[in-house]
Structures are given as structure tokens and as C-alpha cells.
Design an enzyme around this catalytic site. Structure first.
Site, short mmCIF file in Angstrom:
data_model
loop_
_atom_site.label_atom_id
_atom_site.label_comp_id
_atom_site.label_asym_id
_atom_site.label_seq_id
_atom_site.Cartn_x
_atom_site.Cartn_y
_atom_site.Cartn_z
N VAL A 1 0.89 -1.15 -0.11
CA VAL A 1 0.16 -0.06 0.04
C VAL A 1 0.95 1.31 0.03
O VAL A 1 1.61 1.53 0.87
CB VAL A 1 -0.88 0.07 1.35
CG1 VAL A 1 -1.82 1.13 1.30
CG2 VAL A 1 -1.63 -1.13 1.42
N VAL B 1 1.03 5.30 -1.48
CA VAL B 1 0.94 6.38 -2.11
C VAL B 1 1.85 7.48 -2.35
O VAL B 1 2.53 8.02 -1.59
CB VAL B 1 -0.43 7.47 -1.26
CG1 VAL B 1 -0.88 8.78 -2.07
CG2 VAL B 1 -1.51 6.29 -1.32
N ARG C 1 -2.66 12.09 1.29
CA ARG C 1 -3.81 12.75 2.05
C ARG C 1 -4.89 13.48 1.19
O ARG C 1 -5.41 14.53 1.18
CB ARG C 1 -3.41 13.86 3.11
CG ARG C 1 -2.11 13.17 3.88
CD ARG C 1 -2.68 12.18 4.80
NE ARG C 1 -1.74 11.85 5.65
CZ ARG C 1 -0.57 10.81 5.27
NH1 ARG C 1 -0.58 10.03 4.18
NH2 ARG C 1 0.31 10.47 6.44
N ARG C 2 -5.11 12.70 -0.23
CA ARG C 2 -6.10 13.19 -0.83
C ARG C 2 -7.23 11.93 -1.07
O ARG C 2 -8.01 12.03 -1.89
CB ARG C 2 -5.79 13.41 -2.35
CG ARG C 2 -4.70 14.51 -2.40
CD ARG C 2 -4.69 14.67 -3.92
NE ARG C 2 -3.52 15.29 -4.23
CZ ARG C 2 -3.28 15.57 -5.55
NH1 ARG C 2 -3.81 14.94 -6.72
NH2 ARG C 2 -2.00 16.10 -5.89
N SER D 1 3.29 -0.66 8.06
CA SER D 1 4.68 0.20 8.46
C SER D 1 4.40 1.04 9.46
O SER D 1 5.13 1.40 10.48
CB SER D 1 4.99 0.88 7.07
OG SER D 1 3.84 1.67 6.86
N GLU D 2 2.93 1.54 9.79
CA GLU D 2 2.62 2.41 10.63
C GLU D 2 1.36 1.85 11.27
O GLU D 2 0.55 1.62 10.72
CB GLU D 2 2.40 3.83 10.18
CG GLU D 2 3.68 4.58 10.08
CD GLU D 2 3.40 5.98 9.58
OE1 GLU D 2 3.32 6.75 10.54
OE2 GLU D 2 2.83 6.18 8.54
N TYR E 1 -4.76 1.59 9.96
CA TYR E 1 -5.65 0.84 9.46
C TYR E 1 -6.89 0.27 10.60
O TYR E 1 -7.79 -0.36 9.77
CB TYR E 1 -5.30 -0.46 8.93
CG TYR E 1 -4.13 -0.41 7.86
CD1 TYR E 1 -4.58 -0.33 6.58
CD2 TYR E 1 -2.98 -0.44 7.95
CE1 TYR E 1 -3.73 -0.09 5.37
CE2 TYR E 1 -2.07 0.11 6.96
CZ TYR E 1 -2.53 -0.06 5.51
OH TYR E 1 -1.66 0.35 4.64
N PHE F 1 4.67 -9.38 5.35
CA PHE F 1 4.01 -9.52 3.80
C PHE F 1 3.46 -8.20 3.18
O PHE F 1 3.23 -7.31 4.26
CB PHE F 1 3.17 -10.70 3.70
CG PHE F 1 1.98 -10.33 4.40
CD1 PHE F 1 0.82 -10.10 3.57
CD2 PHE F 1 1.70 -10.90 5.69
CE1 PHE F 1 -0.38 -9.87 4.35
CE2 PHE F 1 0.19 -10.60 6.35
CZ PHE F 1 -0.67 -9.92 5.68
C1 LIG Z 1 0.23 5.49 4.39
C2 LIG Z 1 -0.14 6.13 2.92
C3 LIG Z 1 -0.76 4.88 2.11
C4 LIG Z 1 -1.42 6.83 3.08
O1 LIG Z 1 -1.89 7.19 1.93
P1 LIG Z 1 -2.85 8.52 1.79
O2 LIG Z 1 -3.60 8.51 0.30
O3 LIG Z 1 -2.27 9.87 2.03
O4 LIG Z 1 -4.11 8.35 2.79
P2 LIG Z 1 -5.55 8.92 2.70
O5 LIG Z 1 -5.59 10.32 2.08
O6 LIG Z 1 -6.56 8.06 2.07
O7 LIG Z 1 -5.79 9.04 4.27
C5 LIG Z 1 -7.10 8.18 4.80
C6 LIG Z 1 -7.19 8.52 6.17
O8 LIG Z 1 -5.81 7.87 6.95
C7 LIG Z 1 -5.10 9.05 7.37
N1 LIG Z 1 -3.82 8.53 7.44
C8 LIG Z 1 -3.05 8.06 6.49
N2 LIG Z 1 -1.71 8.00 6.35
C9 LIG Z 1 -1.60 8.19 7.72
C10 LIG Z 1 -0.59 8.12 8.51
N3 LIG Z 1 0.77 7.77 8.01
N4 LIG Z 1 -0.66 8.48 9.74
C11 LIG Z 1 -1.79 8.92 10.28
N5 LIG Z 1 -2.90 8.82 9.76
C12 LIG Z 1 -2.80 8.76 8.40
C13 LIG Z 1 -5.46 10.17 6.85
O9 LIG Z 1 -5.43 11.28 7.76
C14 LIG Z 1 -6.83 9.94 6.56
O10 LIG Z 1 -7.84 10.06 7.81
P3 LIG Z 1 -9.26 10.24 7.94
O11 LIG Z 1 -9.80 8.94 8.45
O12 LIG Z 1 -9.40 11.41 9.02
O13 LIG Z 1 -9.78 10.54 6.49
C15 LIG Z 1 0.86 6.83 2.55
O14 LIG Z 1 1.03 7.94 3.32
C16 LIG Z 1 2.10 6.24 2.12
O15 LIG Z 1 2.29 5.73 0.96
N6 LIG Z 1 3.06 5.96 3.06
C17 LIG Z 1 4.45 5.32 2.81
C18 LIG Z 1 3.94 3.67 2.94
C19 LIG Z 1 3.53 3.27 3.84
O16 LIG Z 1 3.88 3.49 4.84
N7 LIG Z 1 2.37 2.57 3.46
C20 LIG Z 1 1.58 1.71 4.33
C21 LIG Z 1 2.30 0.25 4.27
S1 LIG Z 1 1.56 -0.69 5.57
#
Ligand SMILES: CC(C)(COP(=O)(O)OP(=O)(O)OC[C@H]1O[C@@H](n2cnc3c(N)ncnc32)[C@H](O)[C@@H]1OP(=O)(O)O)[C@@H](O)C(=O)NCCC(=O)NCCS
Length: 429
Positions: free
Chosen positions: A110, A112, A118-119, A146-147, A151, A429
């Protein structure tokens, strides 16, 4: 591992939501090398990895094309950089208490792009995957994270915890019983088939473990192309006195200024039997020219303190949430596992996304569950994420009750769901 889900189209609701923001959701064709390479590049970038070299791309393609890879494209930017979101998924047999292996929708990769964060891209990807898994009739979705803050909002709860250890091997000596069997060095290429079979036995033997894809198994056995310290990997196999392959340890020795004080970083320790586990631990603890053995993703019940001469020489470096689990189909999930005590509970489950909402009577007789919808007053009320946290047998009920995330008789819930051996997932994984 099945490949039949690889080309299921992207979720229509999520595609619509993203289209409203000028983005395109699509499932990458497993046969389109160029699109797959772009997807892989975006995945590596998302996890702060290197630009993958051609040989890394070629190897990764061979593995990743087994999955259903979803991409989000911003068609306004050049094609090689185009995926601004990635997600990989596949149906994976998760071992549940009692030993059944239940197909769960495993979600990985996963990412972005920081330029598009954050869109709502992750939200569209995740909710789309849950709808897809639900439409496939899969009762569970799983991921490692990762964080840990991301989820829960989509109904996932931490269902296994993993321990990390630092063993001071200058301080401790072997404190366990005599070990048996044979240890020998081997090479990943020679051991692949055997290693995969050993891993499958390990994964089938414990709730929380998953069926490993070729990719996930192979990277535990030996380095993949582009792995850090690939030239330093060592692989030691364990065979029982009868010659049965029952375990292995892969590791890297880190250089230090003092030649008698190297650190061993364990890549993976696989043990299908206690004999394999003790022999491999003894091997690591007895290594000459080494002062520390570092290992992670072990269970919370790792017996290490009892295997060394000095308990404090084997220190827990950390305990972390590891497998996150999301229940989609309550009756299917609760009847797939067995229970160590009999009993009856009415569970009222809340689920913001609707998949698991409902009130159910769970009746356990001789360890086997029956689940029926009911209107009776609930014994326990809990969000689906909390049910995910207790589902595999982990002792989370009391903590969740104290935190206000389980209402009602949490002790009764704990008595029914908890298992003597805690669940474990020993890989990422
Ligand atoms: C984590 C990641 C996938 C989030 O993608 P994103 O498109 O920015 O997330 P969204 O805009 O759809 O956010 C959805 C919700 O999750 C929250 N959120 C997303 N990433 C977050 C983070 N790292 N920490 C806290 N909250 C987070 C947003 O604030 C939003 O909250 P809401 O419920 O109030 O709407 C992106 O930051 C990323 O690629 N990070 C690096 C790779 C990674 O860590 N991936 C996860 C693997 S397990």
C-alpha cells in the site's frame, strides 16, 4: 496459492471516487511487463527503497505477477512515474486456532506517492479491497503495517504481536536440554524446495501464520536480487535424527571494530519442531567471534529466556503489533476456528463499513462453534476491529475493555477466544 483472482477488475465505487479527483484506478495486467515495472517502481519508492535495477525488476515481476496489483494513475504525469498509488492483494490461507487454514484477502504494497498524499487515495484503495474480498466471499482481510495508526479506521485490529530479541552471547551460554539432529550449511538455490516445504509446515502449525507466496518464502531462505548484504547471507539447515528437514536459520554477520564481537542479524528462523527450534537457537548462541544475536518477528511466547544460562542475557528489545486482521463475515470467521473451552455469548458487533455489523449468538460445544443471528440482549458489544484483535486467540480482551473498546463481559469473551499458545506471525508480507 491461487492466481485466479489476479485480473478481477478494480472496485467500481472506488474508481468513481478517484475519477472525481482526476485519478484513474486500474488493475495492472499480469502480462504487461511495462505496467508491472512501473507499479514495482512506485512500490519501491513508496517504501523509500532504491531505484530497482533491471535484474531486480525482472525478478520482482516474476513474483508480483502472481498477485492482483492495483494502481492509481494520474494521467497528467509521464507514464513511468504514473502510478501514484499501489496495492497488491491475493487470497492467502491464514492458520486459525484449531489448525484450519482460512482463505484471507492479504493486502500489501500500500503506497501513495508523497506528491499525492492525504487526498483519499489510500482510503479508496482500502475500502475497494474490502468490497472486493467481500464479493469473493472471503471472511477475512489481513495485512502487516509500516505504521500502526492507519488501518484501525477500516476495521482492522492488531491480532498478533511480535517480539524482538538481543542476546548477549558473551554473557549467556546454552541453558536448554541436550539438542539432537544435524546442522549443516547449505546454499539457497540448493535448499529452495526443501525450505519452502519446511516453511509451509511451520506456517500450518500455528494460528496467525500465513501461507507464504514464492516471493515471501524465497526471501526468507536466501537473498533476492538487490538485497542489502546479499553476499553475506548464511543459511544453516536442521535435519532431525531421522534425516527429516525440520528447520533452518538464515542470517548475516555484521562487521565490528572488535573481531571477537560480531553481531548476527537473523533474517529468519524457521522451526517446525521443538527439536529444530532448540538446535538452531543453540547454534546461534554458541557462535564464536559473536557477541550479539539480534532476531525479530518471534512470538510473544518465544522460549528463549529458558534456553540460556542467564535470563537477563536474552533481552526483549521490543514487542510490536504485527498481523492486523479485519473480519468481513462473522459467522464464517467464528465457525472456521475452534475453541479451547465451551460456552455461549451474544456478541453485538459494530462496523462503520457495514460488512460485519450484527448481533450473533456464538455457541461452542466440544470446541466447535455455531453462530446464529439473534435479537437477544448482548453479553458483549464491540467494534469489528476489537473482534479482529481477539479472533486468533491473543489475550487482548482485558486491555480493550479497559480502553473502552469492548463493553460488557470481556472476561467471558477472553475465556472463550483465548488460546494456550498465543498466535504468531513470523514474517512480513
Ligand atoms: C500511508 C499512506 C498509504 C496513506 O496514503 P494517503 O492516500 O495519504 O491516505 P488517505 O488520504 O487516503 O488517508 C486516509 C485516512 O488515513 C489517515 N492517514 C493516512 N496516512 C496516515 C499516517 N501515516 N498516519 C496517520 N494517519 C494517516 C488520513 O489522515 C485519513 O484520515 P481520515 O480517516 O480522517 O480521513 C501513504 O502515506 C504512504 O504511502 N506512506 C508510505 C508507505 C506506507 O507506509 N504504506 C503503508 C504500508 S502498511
Amino acid at each position: 496459492m491461487t492466481q485466479k483472482h489476479r485480473t478481477i477488475p478494480a472496485d467500481a465505487d472506488s474508481a468513481r471516487a478517484l475519477a472525481e479527483t482526476g485519478l484513474r484506478l486500474a488493475v495492472v495486467s499480469p502480462d504487461d511487463d511495462a505496467d508491472l515495472d512501473n507499479w514495482i517502481r512506485a512500490d519501491f519508492r513508496g517504501f523509500l527503497g532504491e531505484h530497482p535495477k533491471p535484474e531486480v525488476l525482472a525478478e520482482s515481476r516474476g513474483y508480483f505477477r502472481d498477485n492482483r496489483n492495483t494502481a492509481v494513475y494520474d494521467d497528467a504525469i509521464p507514464s513511468a512515474e504514473a502510478p501514484v498509488g499501489t496495492l497488491g492483494a491475493w487470497a492467502d490461507p491464514l492458520t486459525v486456532p484449531g489448525g484450519a487454514r482460512v482463505d484471507a484477502w492479504a493486502i500489501s504494497s500500500v503506497t501513495v506517492a508523497p506528491t499525492h498524499r492525504r487526498r483519499g487515495i489510500a482510503r479508496a484503495l482500502l475500502t475497494g479491497e474490502l468490497r472486493t474480498a467481500n464479493a469473493l466471499g472471503l471472511p477475512l482481510a489481513i495485512l502487516t503495517v509500516s505504521e500502526s495508526v492507519i488501518y484501525g479506521r477500516w476495521g482492522f485490529g492488531p491480532a498478533t504481536f511480535a517480539s524482538e530479541w538481543r542476546v548477549d552471547t558473551k554473557r549467556v551460554s546454552w541453558g536448554g536440554a541436550e539438542t539432537t539432529g544435524r546442522l549443516s550449511f547449505t546454499e539457497p538455490e540448493a535448499y529452495r524446495e526443501t525450505g519452502r516445504a519446511v516453511l509451509d509446515r511451520v506456517m500450518a502449525g500455528r494460528a496467525g501464520e500465513i501461507g507464504l507466496s514464492r516471493y515471501h518464502a524465497d526471501r526468507l531462505i536466501g537473498p533476492l536480487k538487490g538485497s542489502v548484504d546479499a553476499d553475506k547471507y548464511r543459511l544453516v539447515r536442521y535435519d532431525s535424527p531421522a534425516g527429516e528437514p525440520e528447520g533452518f536459520v538464515s542470517y548475516v554477520v555484521k562487521d565490528t571494530a572488535d573481531f571477537v564481537k560480531h553481531t548476527v542479524e537473523v533474517v529468519h528462523l524457521a522451526a517446525a519442531t521443538d527439536a529444530a527450534l532448540t538446535a538452531l537457537w543453540r547454534y546461534l548462541i554458541d557462535l564464536d567471534l559473536v557477541s550479539e544475536v539480534h532476531v525479530s518477528t518471534r512470538g510473544v511466547d518465544e522460549p528463549l529466556p529458558f534456553l540460556v544460562s542467564d535470563v537477563r542475557g536474552a533481552a526483549v528489545a521490543g514487542i510490536e503489533d504485527h498481523l492486523w486482521l479485519r473480519i468481513l463475515d462473522v459467522p464464517a470467521a467464528l465457525t472456521a476456528r475452534t475453541y479451547e473451552r465451551d460456552g455461549e455469548l451474544v456478541l453485538d458487533i459494530t462496523d462503520k463499513l457495514g460488512f460485519a455489523s450484527g448481533r450473533y449468538r456464538l455457541s461452542v460445544d466440544d470446541g466447535v462453534a455455531r453462530v446464529t443471528p439473534t435479537d437477544d440482549a448482548p453479553d458483549v458489544t464491540l467494534p469489528v476491529a476489537s473482534l479482529g484483535s481477539v479472533y486468533l486467540g491473543h489475550d487482548a480482551a482485558r486491555g480493550l475493555a479497559v480502553a473502552g473498546r469492548i463493553a460488557g463481559d470481556a472476561n467471558a469473551l477472553d475465556r472463550l477466544f483465548r488460546t494456550a499458545v498465543p498466535p504468531r506471525l513470523s514474517t512480513w508480507f
